[in-house]
Motif scaffolding. Structure first.
Motif, PDB file in Angstrom:
ATOM      1  N   GLN A  10       0.897  -1.451   0.136  1.00  0.00           N
ATOM      2  CA  GLN A  10       0.010   0.053   0.238  1.00  0.00           C
ATOM      3  C   GLN A  10       0.960   1.208  -0.161  1.00  0.00           C
ATOM      4  OE1 GLN A  10      -2.451   0.675   3.404  1.00  0.00           O
ATOM      5  NE2 GLN A  10      -3.687   2.160   2.209  1.00  0.00           N
ATOM      6  N   ASN A  11       1.938   1.268   0.694  1.00  0.00           N
ATOM      7  CA  ASN A  11       2.758   2.388   0.795  1.00  0.00           C
ATOM      8  C   ASN A  11       3.629   2.553  -0.535  1.00  0.00           C
ATOM      9  OD1 ASN A  11       2.126   3.013   3.421  1.00  0.00           O
ATOM     10  ND2 ASN A  11       3.841   2.019   4.102  1.00  0.00           N
ATOM     11  N   LEU A  12       3.767   1.561  -1.291  1.00  0.00           N
ATOM     12  CA  LEU A  12       4.371   1.652  -2.488  1.00  0.00           C
ATOM     13  C   LEU A  12       3.532   2.463  -3.448  1.00  0.00           C
ATOM     14  CD1 LEU A  12       6.801   1.411  -4.317  1.00  0.00           C
ATOM     15  CD2 LEU A  12       6.226  -1.161  -4.523  1.00  0.00           C
ATOM     16  N   LEU A  13       2.435   1.708  -3.374  1.00  0.00           N
ATOM     17  CA  LEU A  13       1.308   2.277  -4.500  1.00  0.00           C
ATOM     18  C   LEU A  13       0.918   3.653  -4.294  1.00  0.00           C
ATOM     19  CD1 LEU A  13      -1.130  -1.083  -4.657  1.00  0.00           C
ATOM     20  CD2 LEU A  13       0.932  -0.317  -6.063  1.00  0.00           C
ATOM     21  N   LEU A  14       0.911   4.190  -2.918  1.00  0.00           N
ATOM     22  CA  LEU A  14       0.659   5.436  -2.524  1.00  0.00           C
ATOM     23  C   LEU A  14       1.828   6.239  -3.104  1.00  0.00           C
ATOM     24  CD1 LEU A  14      -0.967   5.154   0.773  1.00  0.00           C
ATOM     25  CD2 LEU A  14      -2.230   5.724  -1.262  1.00  0.00           C
ATOM     26  N   SER A  15       2.958   5.893  -2.972  1.00  0.00           N
ATOM     27  CA  SER A  15       4.332   6.497  -3.524  1.00  0.00           C
ATOM     28  C   SER A  15       4.221   6.912  -5.058  1.00  0.00           C
ATOM     29  CB  SER A  15       5.406   5.999  -3.007  1.00  0.00           C
ATOM     30  OG  SER A  15       5.614   5.935  -1.517  1.00  0.00           O
ATOM     31  N   THR A  16       3.872   5.709  -5.729  1.00  0.00           N
ATOM     32  CA  THR A  16       3.532   5.882  -6.985  1.00  0.00           C
ATOM     33  C   THR A  16       2.464   6.959  -7.515  1.00  0.00           C
ATOM     34  OG1 THR A  16       2.105   4.068  -7.498  1.00  0.00           O
ATOM     35  CG2 THR A  16       4.522   3.488  -7.553  1.00  0.00           C
ATOM     36  N   LYS A  17       1.357   6.902  -6.855  1.00  0.00           N
ATOM     37  CA  LYS A  17       0.317   7.803  -7.082  1.00  0.00           C
ATOM     38  C   LYS A  17       0.994   9.231  -6.760  1.00  0.00           C
ATOM     39  CE  LYS A  17      -3.869   5.017  -6.603  1.00  0.00           C
ATOM     40  NZ  LYS A  17      -5.200   5.305  -6.586  1.00  0.00           N
ATOM     41  N   SER A  18       1.672   9.515  -5.764  1.00  0.00           N
ATOM     42  CA  SER A  18       2.243  10.527  -5.470  1.00  0.00           C
ATOM     43  C   SER A  18       3.049  11.037  -6.451  1.00  0.00           C
ATOM     44  CB  SER A  18       2.908  10.532  -4.087  1.00  0.00           C
ATOM     45  OG  SER A  18       3.262  11.695  -3.708  1.00  0.00           O
ATOM     46  N   LEU A  19       4.032  10.294  -7.105  1.00  0.00           N
ATOM     47  CA  LEU A  19       4.773  10.848  -8.229  1.00  0.00           C
ATOM     48  C   LEU A  19       4.107  11.207  -9.364  1.00  0.00           C
ATOM     49  CD1 LEU A  19       7.537  10.883  -9.357  1.00  0.00           C
ATOM     50  CD2 LEU A  19       7.245   8.409 -10.178  1.00  0.00           C
ATOM     51  N   GLN A  20       2.982  10.454  -9.764  1.00  0.00           N
ATOM     52  CA  GLN A  20       2.123  10.985 -10.885  1.00  0.00           C
ATOM     53  C   GLN A  20       1.547  12.304 -10.612  1.00  0.00           C
ATOM     54  OE1 GLN A  20      -0.097   7.568 -12.982  1.00  0.00           O
ATOM     55  NE2 GLN A  20       0.531   6.402 -10.950  1.00  0.00           N
ATOM     56  N   SER A  21       1.254  12.582  -9.228  1.00  0.00           N
ATOM     57  CA  SER A  21       0.590  13.951  -9.037  1.00  0.00           C
ATOM     58  C   SER A  21       1.570  14.912  -8.929  1.00  0.00           C
ATOM     59  CB  SER A  21      -0.030  13.847  -7.662  1.00  0.00           C
ATOM     60  OG  SER A  21      -1.007  12.935  -7.631  1.00  0.00           O
ATOM     61  N   SER A  22       2.987  14.495  -8.404  1.00  0.00           N
ATOM     62  CA  SER A  22       3.929  15.632  -8.367  1.00  0.00           C
ATOM     63  C   SER A  22       4.474  15.939  -9.958  1.00  0.00           C
ATOM     64  CB  SER A  22       5.002  14.849  -7.510  1.00  0.00           C
ATOM     65  OG  SER A  22       4.782  14.729  -6.344  1.00  0.00           O
ATOM     66  N   LEU A  23       4.402  14.818 -10.796  1.00  0.00           N
ATOM     67  CA  LEU A  23       4.629  15.314 -12.110  1.00  0.00           C
ATOM     68  C   LEU A  23       3.630  16.039 -12.933  1.00  0.00           C
ATOM     69  CD1 LEU A  23       6.148  11.666 -13.442  1.00  0.00           C
ATOM     70  CD2 LEU A  23       7.605  13.907 -13.065  1.00  0.00           C
ATOM     71  N   SER A  24       2.508  16.031 -12.407  1.00  0.00           N
ATOM     72  CA  SER A  24       1.624  16.825 -13.165  1.00  0.00           C
ATOM     73  C   SER A  24       1.682  17.942 -12.482  1.00  0.00           C
ATOM     74  CB  SER A  24       0.044  16.519 -12.638  1.00  0.00           C
ATOM     75  OG  SER A  24      -0.238  14.994 -13.446  1.00  0.00           O
ATOM     76  N   LEU A  25       2.109  18.353 -11.369  1.00  0.00           N
ATOM     77  CA  LEU A  25       2.340  19.766 -10.482  1.00  0.00           C
ATOM     78  C   LEU A  25       3.490  20.538 -11.156  1.00  0.00           C
ATOM     79  CD1 LEU A  25       1.260  18.986  -6.902  1.00  0.00           C
ATOM     80  CD2 LEU A  25      -0.113  20.493  -8.457  1.00  0.00           C
ATOM     81  N   VAL A  36       9.826  16.688  -6.928  1.00  0.00           N
ATOM     82  CA  VAL A  36       9.705  15.101  -7.553  1.00  0.00           C
ATOM     83  C   VAL A  36      10.811  14.384  -7.268  1.00  0.00           C
ATOM     84  CG1 VAL A  36       9.452  14.210  -9.848  1.00  0.00           C
ATOM     85  CG2 VAL A  36       8.482  16.547  -9.567  1.00  0.00           C
ATOM     86  N   SER A  37      11.867  14.569  -7.272  1.00  0.00           N
ATOM     87  CA  SER A  37      13.004  13.790  -6.972  1.00  0.00           C
ATOM     88  C   SER A  37      12.914  13.312  -5.428  1.00  0.00           C
ATOM     89  CB  SER A  37      14.396  14.525  -6.940  1.00  0.00           C
ATOM     90  OG  SER A  37      14.518  14.993  -8.263  1.00  0.00           O
ATOM     91  N   ASP A  38      12.231  14.110  -4.557  1.00  0.00           N
ATOM     92  CA  ASP A  38      11.958  13.420  -3.259  1.00  0.00           C
ATOM     93  C   ASP A  38      10.908  12.557  -3.270  1.00  0.00           C
ATOM     94  OD1 ASP A  38      13.854  15.349  -2.011  1.00  0.00           O
ATOM     95  OD2 ASP A  38      12.232  16.828  -1.338  1.00  0.00           O
ATOM     96  N   VAL A  39       9.740  12.698  -4.118  1.00  0.00           N
ATOM     97  CA  VAL A  39       8.975  11.462  -4.092  1.00  0.00           C
ATOM     98  C   VAL A  39       9.613  10.326  -4.587  1.00  0.00           C
ATOM     99  CG1 VAL A  39       6.796  10.827  -5.294  1.00  0.00           C
ATOM    100  CG2 VAL A  39       7.071  13.192  -4.313  1.00  0.00           C
ATOM    101  N   TYR A  40      10.570  10.313  -5.841  1.00  0.00           N
ATOM    102  CA  TYR A  40      11.216   9.332  -6.179  1.00  0.00           C
ATOM    103  C   TYR A  40      12.025   8.458  -5.123  1.00  0.00           C
ATOM    104  CZ  TYR A  40      14.577   6.323  -8.666  1.00  0.00           C
ATOM    105  OH  TYR A  40      15.446   5.133  -8.920  1.00  0.00           O
TER     106      TYR A  40
END
Length: 120
Positions: A10-25, A36-40
């Motif tokens: 779950q934590n990994l999946l939430l991190s991947t969603k956060s990456l997609q959101s961060s890239l959009s921002l 974005v690098s921090d999310v990576y």
């Protein structure tokens, strides 16, 4: 006590969603390359925790070990560009492809983990 596979996944999946959101921002110039690098980095931490969790049950994820590197290569290319929706549109399919590979690998391993744990 064995690591908690569902929480790690779950934590990994939430991190991947956060990456997609961060890239959009990022594409809208509403966040920085560093954010974005921090999310990576969060994805890397969550990925390692997931590997350890499955490993505790003897479930091998070695075929997924290249995921963080694949993702890093795509992100480096993307973040080297000026932020824009066009750049995001160019790189997001590659990001999604890497995440899809991760999701499919995790899904298969979760089924194995569930069988080992009596269908939890």
């Amino acid at each position: 006590m064995a690591p908690d596979v569902p929480t790690a996944v779950q934590n990994l999946l939430l991190s991947t969603k956060s990456l997609q959101s961060s890239l959009s921002l990022w594409a809208q110039s509403r966040t920085t390359d560093a954010a974005v690098s921090d999310v990576y980095v969060q994805i890397g931490t969550a990925f390692n925790a997931t590997i350890r969790a499955f490993s505790a049950y003897g479930i091998d994820l070695s075929d997924l070990h290249d995921i963080p590197t694949e993702l890093r290569v795509v992100l480096e290319g993307c973040l080297a560009e000026e932020p824009s929706e066009e750049v995001l549109a160019l790189y997001m399919p590659q990001v999604r492809k890497v995440i899809w590979k991760l999701l499919k690998g995790l899904q298969a391993r979760q089924e194995v983990w569930r069988r080992l744990n009596g269908g939890v």
